[in-house]
Design an enzyme around this catalytic site. Structure first.
Site, PDB file in Angstrom:
ATOM      1  N   ALA A  27       0.911  -1.206   0.127  1.00  0.00           N
ATOM      2  CA  ALA A  27       0.013  -0.204  -0.087  1.00  0.00           C
ATOM      3  C   ALA A  27       0.690   1.310  -0.066  1.00  0.00           C
ATOM      4  CB  ALA A  27      -0.741   0.032   1.312  1.00  0.00           C
ATOM      5  N   ASN A  28       0.511   2.569  -0.041  1.00  0.00           N
ATOM      6  CA  ASN A  28       1.008   3.784   0.401  1.00  0.00           C
ATOM      7  C   ASN A  28       0.318   4.668   1.090  1.00  0.00           C
ATOM      8  OD1 ASN A  28      -0.744   5.540  -1.511  1.00  0.00           O
ATOM      9  ND2 ASN A  28      -0.213   3.792  -2.916  1.00  0.00           N
ATOM     10  N   ARG A  29       0.743   5.827   1.540  1.00  0.00           N
ATOM     11  CA  ARG A  29       0.257   6.598   2.296  1.00  0.00           C
ATOM     12  C   ARG A  29      -0.904   7.644   1.851  1.00  0.00           C
ATOM     13  NH1 ARG A  29       3.499   6.060   6.765  1.00  0.00           N
ATOM     14  NH2 ARG A  29       5.526   5.546   6.436  1.00  0.00           N
ATOM     15  N   SER A  30      -1.365   7.536   0.770  1.00  0.00           N
ATOM     16  CA  SER A  30      -2.509   8.392   0.349  1.00  0.00           C
ATOM     17  C   SER A  30      -3.549   8.271   1.154  1.00  0.00           C
ATOM     18  CB  SER A  30      -2.799   7.947  -1.301  1.00  0.00           C
ATOM     19  OG  SER A  30      -3.722   8.596  -1.517  1.00  0.00           O
ATOM     20  N   ALA A  93      -3.125   7.478  -5.895  1.00  0.00           N
ATOM     21  CA  ALA A  93      -1.934   6.951  -5.887  1.00  0.00           C
ATOM     22  C   ALA A  93      -1.669   5.542  -6.133  1.00  0.00           C
ATOM     23  CB  ALA A  93      -1.181   7.426  -4.511  1.00  0.00           C
TER      24      ALA A  93
END
Ligand code: C5P
Length: 224
Positions: A27-30, A93
């Protein structure tokens, strides 16, 4: 004024989750805040809005058809199903990679060491939609989130993706943009063969959304 009345606007937002096995994911921090704010601003301007979002902790904005997806491939399918639209804004993102084969059971620690994770590239939703022969939206807008050489990297992305505008923003940790409430953006567009860079002052994500929707309305709006 409802300058986008009668227009259909598609927005992607948030991160994507790419499953490794039934309990783990990439995942990512968006946070999805900027994309949700654009969806709300487009709705306020009278547009019919379709919001395709990855997993975020945000409520559905009022009057907007929200589709919640997990992976980049799910997101692409939903985006394709939402066409035709007048404007498409790709604020998500999207994870660049996913694992080549998702484990059907939780991966276990073994004496042999760590399980190898082979990654494969995800579809590029923005580039795919920008390059459509039929059903390409008349205005396609991408985002460029960078942590260094912002304008230079955004220009390279602009050339590569085939979209009409790029909204570039600096997401290095010191800016607090990822997950935060403010954003400093630069709008890249084309005048003939030249790329024009419009640098906006620091604003809340809602203000950025309103300013972007005003620009969109000038480009495709009915003026009503
Ligand atoms: O290449 P990069 O991920 O930095 O490009 C950012 C832009 O491309 C954003 O508008 C993002 O929503 C879009 N994108 C996409 N699908 C991908 C990767 C990026 O739509 N797989």
């Amino acid at each position: 004024p409802r300058p986008l009345a009668g227009k259909r606007v598609l927005i992607t937002a948030g991160p994507t989750h790419e499953a490794i096995d039934p309990v783990r994911y990439i995942a990512n921090r968006s946070s999805g805040k900027q994309g949700f704010a654009i969806a709300a601003a487009a709705r306020a301007a009278g547009a019919e809005v379709v919001l395709v979002t990855g997993p975020v902790e945000l409520d559905d904005p009022q009057g907007i058809s929200v589709m919640r997806v997990e992976s980049a491939r799910d997101m692409l399918h939903r985006v394709e199903a939402a066409l035709p639209v007048d404007v498409a804004i790709f604020a998500a993102a999207v994870a660049d990679w996913r694992v080549a084969s998702e484990g059907s059971q939780k991966l276990k620690k073994t004496a042999a060491g760590m399980p190898p994770l082979q990654l494969v590239e995800n579809p590029d939703i923005l580039a795919t939609i920008s390059k459509l022969k039929e059903k390409r939206p008349p205005l396609v807008i991408g985002f460029a989130a960078e942590t260094e050489h912002l304008i230079e990297n955004a220009k390279a992305k602009f050339a590569r993706k085939g979209c009409d505008w790029i909204v570039a923003n600096d997401v290095s940790p010191a800016t607090g943009v990822m997950g935060g409430d403010r954003n400093t953006v630069h709008l890249l567009s084309r005048e003939g063969k030249d790329v024009t860079v419009d640098s906006w002052p620091v604003m809340t994500k809602e203000e950025v959304a309103t300013a972007l929707v005003s620009r969109i309305a000038r480009e495709v709006g009915t003026g009503s």
